[in-house]
Design a protein around this motif. Structure first.
Motif, PDB file in Angstrom:
ATOM      1  N   GLN A   1      16.786  -1.087   5.321  1.00 38.14           N
ATOM      2  CA  GLN A   1      16.752  -2.128   6.356  1.00 38.14           C
ATOM      3  C   GLN A   1      17.591  -3.320   5.930  1.00 38.14           C
ATOM      4  OE1 GLN A   1      12.742  -3.566   6.693  1.00 38.14           O
ATOM      5  NE2 GLN A   1      11.892  -1.566   6.198  1.00 38.14           N
ATOM      6  N   GLU A   2      17.841  -4.151   6.881  1.00 39.20           N
ATOM      7  CA  GLU A   2      18.463  -5.448   6.614  1.00 39.20           C
ATOM      8  C   GLU A   2      17.489  -6.285   5.758  1.00 39.20           C
ATOM      9  OE1 GLU A   2      19.023  -9.258   9.646  1.00 39.20           O
ATOM     10  OE2 GLU A   2      17.836  -7.549  10.229  1.00 39.20           O
TER      11      GLU A   2
ATOM     12  N   ASN B   1       2.996  -8.910   6.516  1.00 36.97           N
ATOM     13  CA  ASN B   1       3.865  -8.012   7.275  1.00 36.97           C
ATOM     14  C   ASN B   1       4.727  -8.770   8.283  1.00 36.97           C
ATOM     15  OD1 ASN B   1       3.063  -5.773   5.896  1.00 36.97           O
ATOM     16  ND2 ASN B   1       1.508  -5.146   7.359  1.00 36.97           N
TER      17      ASN B   1
ATOM     18  N   LYS C   1      12.967   0.548   1.150  1.00 31.29           N
ATOM     19  CA  LYS C   1      11.547   0.833   0.899  1.00 31.29           C
ATOM     20  C   LYS C   1      11.374   2.230   0.328  1.00 31.29           C
ATOM     21  CE  LYS C   1       7.087   0.726   3.278  1.00 31.29           C
ATOM     22  NZ  LYS C   1       6.427   0.216   4.485  1.00 31.29           N
TER      23      LYS C   1
ATOM     24  N   ASP D   1       6.897  -3.397   8.319  1.00 27.36           N
ATOM     25  CA  ASP D   1       5.866  -2.436   7.960  1.00 27.36           C
ATOM     26  C   ASP D   1       5.220  -1.795   9.197  1.00 27.36           C
ATOM     27  OD1 ASP D   1       4.102  -0.851   6.725  1.00 27.36           O
ATOM     28  OD2 ASP D   1       3.041  -2.415   5.625  1.00 27.36           O
TER      29      ASP D   1
ATOM     30  N   VAL E   1       0.825  -1.193   0.000  1.00 25.10           N
ATOM     31  CA  VAL E   1       0.000   0.000   0.000  1.00 25.10           C
ATOM     32  C   VAL E   1       0.868   1.256   0.000  1.00 25.10           C
ATOM     33  CG1 VAL E   1      -1.588   1.337   1.426  1.00 25.10           C
ATOM     34  CG2 VAL E   1      -1.964  -1.105   1.093  1.00 25.10           C
ATOM     35  N   SER E   2       1.871   1.263   0.860  1.00 28.95           N
ATOM     36  CA  SER E   2       2.588   2.527   1.004  1.00 28.95           C
ATOM     37  C   SER E   2       3.815   2.648   0.111  1.00 28.95           C
ATOM     38  CB  SER E   2       2.991   2.738   2.467  1.00 28.95           C
ATOM     39  OG  SER E   2       3.695   1.622   2.936  1.00 28.95           O
ATOM     40  N   GLY E   3       4.362   1.524  -0.323  1.00 27.44           N
ATOM     41  CA  GLY E   3       5.560   1.665  -1.127  1.00 27.44           C
ATOM     42  C   GLY E   3       5.981   0.371  -1.796  1.00 27.44           C
TER      43      GLY E   3
HETATM   44  N1  LIG Z   1      13.488  -6.203   5.519  1.00 31.56           N
HETATM   45  C1  LIG Z   1      12.975  -6.905   4.511  1.00 31.56           C
HETATM   46  N2  LIG Z   1      13.595  -8.013   4.058  1.00 31.56           N
HETATM   47  C2  LIG Z   1      13.092  -8.719   3.039  1.00 31.56           C
HETATM   48  N3  LIG Z   1      11.949  -8.412   2.385  1.00 31.56           N
HETATM   49  C3  LIG Z   1      11.264  -7.320   2.793  1.00 31.56           C
HETATM   50  C4  LIG Z   1      11.741  -6.506   3.875  1.00 31.56           C
HETATM   51  N4  LIG Z   1      10.860  -5.498   4.064  1.00 31.56           N
HETATM   52  C5  LIG Z   1       9.897  -5.673   3.151  1.00 31.56           C
HETATM   53  N5  LIG Z   1      10.116  -6.756   2.377  1.00 31.56           N
HETATM   54  C6  LIG Z   1       9.275  -7.242   1.269  1.00 31.56           C
HETATM   55  O1  LIG Z   1       8.561  -6.140   0.715  1.00 31.56           O
HETATM   56  C7  LIG Z   1       7.148  -6.308   0.846  1.00 31.56           C
HETATM   57  C8  LIG Z   1       6.469  -4.976   1.128  1.00 31.56           C
HETATM   58  O2  LIG Z   1       6.989  -4.422   2.346  1.00 31.56           O
HETATM   59  P1  LIG Z   1       6.114  -3.518   3.315  1.00 31.56           P
HETATM   60  O3  LIG Z   1       5.043  -4.366   3.919  1.00 31.56           O
HETATM   61  O4  LIG Z   1       7.020  -2.829   4.253  1.00 31.56           O
HETATM   62  O5  LIG Z   1       5.498  -2.491   2.263  1.00 31.56           O
HETATM   63  P2  LIG Z   1       4.110  -1.749   2.301  1.00 31.56           P
HETATM   64  O6  LIG Z   1       4.012  -0.971   1.051  1.00 31.56           O
HETATM   65  O7  LIG Z   1       4.008  -0.968   3.548  1.00 31.56           O
HETATM   66  O8  LIG Z   1       3.097  -2.956   2.292  1.00 31.56           O
HETATM   67  P3  LIG Z   1       1.622  -3.072   2.907  1.00 31.56           P
HETATM   68  O9  LIG Z   1       0.722  -3.290   1.738  1.00 31.56           O
HETATM   69  O10 LIG Z   1       1.668  -4.288   3.789  1.00 31.56           O
HETATM   70  O11 LIG Z   1       1.316  -1.821   3.660  1.00 31.56           O
HETATM   71  C9  LIG Z   1       7.001  -7.332   1.972  1.00 31.56           C
HETATM   72  O12 LIG Z   1       5.795  -8.038   1.863  1.00 31.56           O
HETATM   73  C10 LIG Z   1       8.229  -8.216   1.748  1.00 31.56           C
HETATM   74  O13 LIG Z   1       7.968  -9.141   0.697  1.00 31.56           O
END
Ligand SMILES: Nc1ncnc2c1ncn2[C@@H]1O[C@H](COP(=O)(O)OP(=O)(O)OP(=O)(O)O)[C@@H](O)[C@H]1O
Length: 479
Positions: free
Chosen positions: A313-314, A369, A265, A385, A246-248
């Motif tokens: 992030q890692e 998440n 991200k 997230d 959703v956010s990125g």
């Molecule tokens: N630290 C990490 N290590 C490995 N993969 C990651 C990491 N952080 C995020 N990801 C991958 O990226 C995807 C999206 O990350 P994140 O949930 O932070 O994004 P979002 O846009 O906020 O998603 P959401 O729709 O859940 O709000 C995760 O589902 C995962 O597959």
């Protein structure tokens, strides 16, 4: 003789009368169990499913006598690597973002004390764009496309690894977001949007956040020199996207000097929601050294635009989310035995307890998440997230009138889905219960725990301590 059954009414009694759970069990429990309409007299066998409550009761009684508790599986220990994230003790400037020229030595984040209960300040919060099926190619910002990692020599990059450019210091006072994030200003198309993803006039999420408070403590984190990070490219030449949400979008990258793998991200609407990014960074910083979130290194800044930054992030668990894992389990591509399944649930429960103990509510706990390391039988996990996470207070979702919204948002507690009720510990516990049910539905005890956590009545859900006790009991039972 009273029989202790796993009925919601028992838990309502416990909670509504504010009776200590262990004492409650001590009073009500007798060494027979009534489970699924059958009376069991031999309650101590480990083989029979559904007798967890007896075991819990036993543990509770033993503990009541000894005042001791043992746990077979330990929570992942605190990180040992020093984190670049630092807590800055005081606010010094009124400007929301401030650049501090001097570098300070890296040190682990200090723990913020207990959750401070304050009345929620209602602030118009960030927009969360609806889930879009996004093509990675259109998400790549121009500065990433132009990246030329070879411009830094290995020696220089090593130096850069150690010497980050600057530290940003962000105030903890509630950040007003009304002017920059109202749907009105965006839908009218007055704002220029980054990456060309969300166009003016795009449909708005039905679950727009209406109110939230940003009370996250003042924590500084680092701005990294973009030259130390190399974004990974697929053989096709496309940048490697780990996931889009959703956010990125999250990109795979690595440190130029060491090859240490990173997840970076990038926000779809970075310029609209800088405070959200800052809040997510501060929450990540706050949770460093707990071992339940990925290591957080700081932010990368888009050259020339102070408003746009990305979280570095890692890269954890080869990017395996719980969502993917559950899918593979259901398709029998991967099999977890009973003990492994319980271990995984145990980790989820303990990790959430740690997060709550730092005063943080996740507010968006769902299977994509959570990252799971399936490379060994430890099944270490990391919550990711924290875009909607809050410190010390809850946030309120707006009620959705979208068809099937109850299914789409089934991970949210019903009272939260209704709108008007701010999130709270019990709401996170509901979401956790959904996860436990998704993973452990084949195991009666986990199903029971999931059922309790997902009680429609928030007060009837077990507290975090009760939940931990149940999981400890279950782990002991399977050893
Ligand atoms: N630290 C990490 N290590 C490995 N993969 C990651 C990491 N952080 C995020 N990801 C991958 O990226 C995807 C999206 O990350 P994140 O949930 O932070 O994004 P979002 O846009 O906020 O998603 P959401 O729709 O859940 O709000 C995760 O589902 C995962 O597959």
């Amino acid at each position: 003789m009273k029989l202790f059954t796993i009925s919601h009414s028992n838990f309502i009694k416990v909670n509504s009368r504010n009776i200590d759970f262990k004492n409650f069990l001590g009073h009500i429990w007798k060494p027979e169990a009534y489970y699924k309409n059958q009376l069991f007299k031999e309650v101590w066998t480990k083989k029979r499913p559904g007798l967890l409550r007896q075991y819990i009761a036993e543990v509770a009684l033993t503990q009541a006598h000894q005042g001791q508790k043992t746990s077979v599986i330990e929570v992942t220990p605190a990180m040992t690597l020093s984190s670049p994230v630092q807590l800055t003790p005081t606010m010094t400037h009124s400007s929301p973002v401030q650049v501090i020229p001097e570098m300070t030595p890296a040190s682990p984040v200090q723990v913020i004390p207990a959750m401070t209960l304050t009345s929620p300040v209602q602030v118009t919060a960030a927009m969360t764009p609806a889930s879009l099926s996004l093509s990675p190619s259109i998400l790549v910002p121009h500065w990433l496309e132009e990246q030329t990692p070879q411009t830094v020599s290995p020696a220089a990059s090593e130096h850069l690894d150690r010497n980050f450019q600057s530290i940003w210091s962000i105030e903890s006072s509630p950040l007003s977001t009304e002017s920059s994030t109202s749907s009105e200003s965006t839908s009218s198309g007055r704002l220029s949007l980054p990456f060309g993803v969300v166009q003016p006039g795009s449909p708005y999420p039905d679950y727009q956040i209406r109110k939230c408070s940003i009370h996250t403590p003042h924590i500084s984190f680092l701005i990294l020199d973009p030259r130390i990070v190399t974004f990974t490219k697929e053989p096709s030449g496309m940048f490697k996207v780990l996931g889009s949400g959703v956010s990125g979008s999250v990109y795979h990258a690595s440190l130029l000097s060491s090859g240490y793998q990173l997840a970076v991200k990038l926000y779809h609407q970075a310029e609209l929601v800088p405070h959200t990014i800052v809040n997510e960074g501060m929450i990540m910083a706050l949770l460093q050294n707990t071992g339940v979130v990925p290591k957080f290194f700081g932010v990368l800044q888009e050259p020339g635009d102070i408003q746009k930054f990305t979280l570095v992030q890692e890269f954890f668990g080869d990017g395996m989310t719980l969502y993917k894992l559950i899918g593979m389990m259901n398709k029998h591509q991967i099999t977890l035995n009973e003990k492994e399944t319980i271990t995984l649930c145990y980790r989820l429960v303990h990790a959430l307890k740690v997060i709550h103990s730092r005063g943080v509510l996740v507010n968006d706990l769902k299977n994509d998440n959570v990252l799971v390391d399936v490379s060994n039988k430890e099944f270490n996990i990391r919550y990711i997230d924290f875009g909607l996470a809050t410190f010390g207070v809850g946030m309120t979702y707006e009620k959705s009138y979208e068809p099937n919204s109850d299914i789409k948002y089934s991970f949210l507690a019903p009272e939260v889905r209704q709108g008007d009720n701010p999130t709270c510990v019990a709401a996170d516990i509901y979401s956790l219960g959904i996860l436990i049910g998704e993973i452990g539905w084949r195991i009666d005890e986990l199903e029971d725990i999931s059922e309790r956590c997902t009680d429609q009545v928030a007060l009837a859900r077990p507290s975090m301590d009760e939940l931990v006790m149940m999981m400890d009991g279950l782990v002991n039972l399977t050893n």
